[in-house]
Design a protein around this motif. Structure first.
Motif, mmCIF file in Angstrom:
data_model
loop_
_atom_site.group_PDB
_atom_site.id
_atom_site.type_symbol
_atom_site.label_atom_id
_atom_site.label_comp_id
_atom_site.label_asym_id
_atom_site.label_seq_id
_atom_site.Cartn_x
_atom_site.Cartn_y
_atom_site.Cartn_z
ATOM 1 N N TRP A 25 8.527 27.768 51.648
ATOM 2 C CA TRP A 25 7.401 26.889 51.367
ATOM 3 C C TRP A 25 7.906 25.438 51.337
ATOM 4 N N PRO A 26 7.162 24.502 51.926
ATOM 5 C CA PRO A 26 7.594 23.100 51.969
ATOM 6 C C PRO A 26 7.699 22.480 50.575
ATOM 7 N N ARG A 27 8.782 21.796 50.352
ATOM 8 C CA ARG A 27 9.041 21.180 49.045
ATOM 9 C C ARG A 27 7.983 20.132 48.703
ATOM 10 N N GLY A 28 7.539 20.186 47.449
ATOM 11 C CA GLY A 28 6.647 19.165 46.920
ATOM 12 C C GLY A 28 5.226 19.213 47.450
ATOM 13 N N LEU A 29 4.856 20.258 48.146
ATOM 14 C CA LEU A 29 3.524 20.349 48.742
ATOM 15 C C LEU A 29 2.742 21.467 48.062
ATOM 16 N N THR A 30 1.563 21.128 47.570
ATOM 17 C CA THR A 30 0.719 22.154 46.949
ATOM 18 C C THR A 30 -0.082 22.884 48.025
ATOM 19 N N LYS A 31 -0.529 24.072 47.697
ATOM 20 C CA LYS A 31 -1.341 24.844 48.636
ATOM 21 C C LYS A 31 -2.650 24.114 48.954
ATOM 22 N N GLU A 32 -3.206 23.455 47.956
ATOM 23 C CA GLU A 32 -4.456 22.734 48.163
ATOM 24 C C GLU A 32 -4.273 21.582 49.139
ATOM 25 N N LYS A 33 -3.191 20.849 49.002
ATOM 26 C CA LYS A 33 -2.939 19.698 49.867
ATOM 27 C C LYS A 33 -2.551 20.134 51.284
ATOM 28 N N ALA A 34 -1.869 21.257 51.404
ATOM 29 C CA ALA A 34 -1.396 21.728 52.705
ATOM 30 C C ALA A 34 -2.531 22.239 53.590
ATOM 31 N N LYS A 35 -3.574 22.780 52.989
ATOM 32 C CA LYS A 35 -4.718 23.311 53.757
ATOM 33 C C LYS A 35 -4.259 24.308 54.828
ATOM 34 N N ILE A 36 -3.468 25.268 54.396
ATOM 35 C CA ILE A 36 -2.931 26.280 55.310
ATOM 36 C C ILE A 36 -3.850 27.498 55.305
ATOM 37 N N ASP A 37 -4.196 27.948 56.515
ATOM 38 C CA ASP A 37 -5.035 29.138 56.628
ATOM 39 C C ASP A 37 -4.212 30.426 56.562
ATOM 40 N N LEU A 38 -2.961 30.353 57.032
ATOM 41 C CA LEU A 38 -2.104 31.537 57.049
ATOM 42 C C LEU A 38 -0.647 31.096 56.968
ATOM 43 N N TRP A 39 0.116 31.780 56.138
ATOM 44 C CA TRP A 39 1.565 31.559 56.082
ATOM 45 C C TRP A 39 2.204 32.772 56.751
ATOM 46 N N LEU A 40 2.692 32.572 57.962
ATOM 47 C CA LEU A 40 3.262 33.665 58.746
ATOM 48 C C LEU A 40 4.781 33.513 58.785
ATOM 49 N N LYS A 41 5.407 33.749 57.643
ATOM 50 C CA LYS A 41 6.858 33.545 57.549
ATOM 51 C C LYS A 41 7.656 34.536 58.392
ATOM 52 N N GLU A 42 7.026 35.657 58.755
ATOM 53 C CA GLU A 42 7.727 36.668 59.557
ATOM 54 C C GLU A 42 8.034 36.179 60.970
ATOM 55 N N VAL A 43 7.348 35.135 61.435
ATOM 56 C CA VAL A 43 7.588 34.605 62.780
ATOM 57 C C VAL A 43 8.638 33.490 62.760
ATOM 58 N N ALA A 44 9.028 33.064 61.590
ATOM 59 C CA ALA A 44 10.026 31.999 61.452
ATOM 60 C C ALA A 44 11.421 32.519 61.821
ATOM 61 N N PRO A 45 12.325 31.616 62.159
ATOM 62 C CA PRO A 45 13.705 32.044 62.426
ATOM 63 C C PRO A 45 14.304 32.723 61.193
ATOM 64 N N SER A 46 15.223 33.629 61.437
ATOM 65 C CA SER A 46 15.904 34.300 60.322
ATOM 66 C C SER A 46 16.625 33.269 59.462
ATOM 67 N N THR A 47 16.888 33.638 58.238
ATOM 68 C CA THR A 47 17.610 32.749 57.331
ATOM 69 C C THR A 47 18.966 32.376 57.911
ATOM 70 N N GLU A 48 19.646 33.346 58.509
ATOM 71 C CA GLU A 48 20.965 33.082 59.086
ATOM 72 C C GLU A 48 20.878 32.060 60.221
#
Length: 117
Positions: A25-48
């Protein structure tokens, strides 16, 4: 149509359906301010891969190849984005990266263009 935008930029009506494609989740950003419809973290690059790349420009080409391979190996979230692209005129891929051209959103957008299925 897919577009890439920084999640810290102000939301706009033209953004259409807004999808956060970061694992963290982006630092310092609230869910209300971000206006995100979906958080699809599974499509993000792996942690490594994210830690290895660390947004260093000389590593971007290799990062692109490795991330493409991860996307090939994990079609479920990619298919979910494709479906969103079919049901929404615009899908905005949101990233927390500072660099607007060297980030996973750019790679993901290109991947979706090259592999529309």
């Amino acid at each position: 149509m897919f577009v890439v935008k920084r999640v810290y930029d102000a939301p706009a009506v033209e953004d259409g359906f807004r999808v956060l494609v970061d694992r963290l989740w982006p630092r310092g950003l609230t869910k209300e301010k971000a206006k995100i419809d979906l958080w699809l973290k599974e499509v993000a690059p792996s942690t490594e891969l994210r830690r290895w790349f660390h947004h260093e420009a000389p590593l971007f080409d290799e990062f692109t190849q490795r991330y493409d391979a991860e996307l090939d190996a994990n079609p479920g979230p990619v298919d979910q984005l494709r479906e969103l692209g079919r049901t929404h005129p615009v899908v905005t891929l949101l990233v927390g990266a500072r660099d607007p051209e060297l980030n996973q959103g750019v790679v993901l957008e290109r991947y979706l263009e090259r592999h529309p299925r």
